[in-house]
Scaffold this active site. Sequence first.
Site, short mmCIF file in Angstrom:
data_model
loop_
_atom_site.label_atom_id
_atom_site.label_comp_id
_atom_site.label_asym_id
_atom_site.label_seq_id
_atom_site.Cartn_x
_atom_site.Cartn_y
_atom_site.Cartn_z
N ARG A 17 0.84 -1.19 0.00
CA ARG A 17 0.00 0.00 0.00
C ARG A 17 0.88 1.26 0.00
O ARG A 17 2.07 1.19 0.26
CB ARG A 17 -0.90 0.01 1.24
CG ARG A 17 -2.00 -1.03 1.22
CD ARG A 17 -2.75 -1.11 2.54
NE ARG A 17 -1.94 -1.68 3.61
CZ ARG A 17 -2.37 -1.87 4.86
NH1 ARG A 17 -3.58 -1.48 5.20
NH2 ARG A 17 -1.57 -2.41 5.77
N ASP A 48 -2.50 -6.76 15.17
CA ASP A 48 -1.89 -5.44 15.30
C ASP A 48 -1.99 -4.90 16.72
O ASP A 48 -1.19 -4.06 17.13
CB ASP A 48 -2.56 -4.44 14.35
CG ASP A 48 -2.00 -4.52 12.93
OD1 ASP A 48 -0.80 -4.79 12.80
OD2 ASP A 48 -2.77 -4.33 11.98
#
Length: 364
Positions: A15, A270
């Site tokens: 990304r 995460d």
Amino acid sequence: MKIGVPKEIKNNENRVGMTPAGVYELTKKNHTVYVQASAGFGSGFFDEDYKEVGAIILNSIAEVYAESDMIVKVKEPIQEEYDLIKPNQVVFTYFHFASSEILTNAMIKSKSVCIAYETVEDENGALPLLIPMSEVAGRMSIQQGAKYLEKPIKGRGVLLGGVPGVPPGKVLVLGAGIVGIQAAKMAAGLGAHVTIMDINMNQLRYVNDVMPNHVVTEFSSEYNIRNRIKEADLIIGGVLIKGAKAPKLITKNMLKDMRPGTVIVDVAVDQGGCFETTKATTHEDPTYIIDDVVHYCVANMPGAVPYTSTVALTNVTLPYVIKLANEGWEKACENSKSLSKGLNIVKGEIVYKEIAEAFDMEMA
């Protein structure tokens, strides 16, 4: 303002912090945007695309950091970037500080202004900059889980949707938030039998109203989880506590209750993960096996579908980037309660309670 978009250097992170369309909105407001050469390649955006909308292409990541007042990126800085970050520089990205004391200490040392996408909060308590990536990750969790259920990769050998004469697979989704609902939607679309658990009865009522009949809801408790994992083929962990570590809903000793080849996908990795046996993996080496249970714990799942993810991310971050660029971070955060909740570490001081609590540190 001078805004920098560096190339992501985390493993298999394709990304980029901003699309050319986003850059154009900034340059037409007379902001200077520096984009590192080839930063957008992985997402299908090329240097010429950025040049056409007024960006200045710089060859190295060091130049981008050196020239910029604000850095806009996707993932948290990694060790190679720590020394590039300047005092008072705004870094606007996903940080997930509560899962990494090393990162937290590095950003304290940098004296920068760390604004985390994942803690920006709207007036309804939703997390607008986390939602699109949670949507992507929730949908991907079923895609990946279905793949790793295949026998050649040590899964149970179950086709989630089944076939005529063979029952469909069973999916257990922990958490009825954005991730959980998107995972349940994808699994239901494949024809799997889905159980979704949460402690929020309002969320369970909502799921019950909008999902088809083969998606059932159940209150989340250790007793109920222990019962359900015995028959599940695929388990999705999608529990989020804003800015804090995820709760450990499945412990190591619970793995023995699962059937060999069960796949567990921890979307909460995460934030430290909601399985005790979770350890972050990469797209390059995404799985490991403990007690015959396949663990998929990739920390940047949306990075595998970078075009979709980058466009979806810029759609929601751009209004905040423009506000920060137009007003400066102090005035922007003063004028926007939503943006002020994104402040995590400011000039060497922790200003977000859950981060201080995660590491027993002092808060400003």
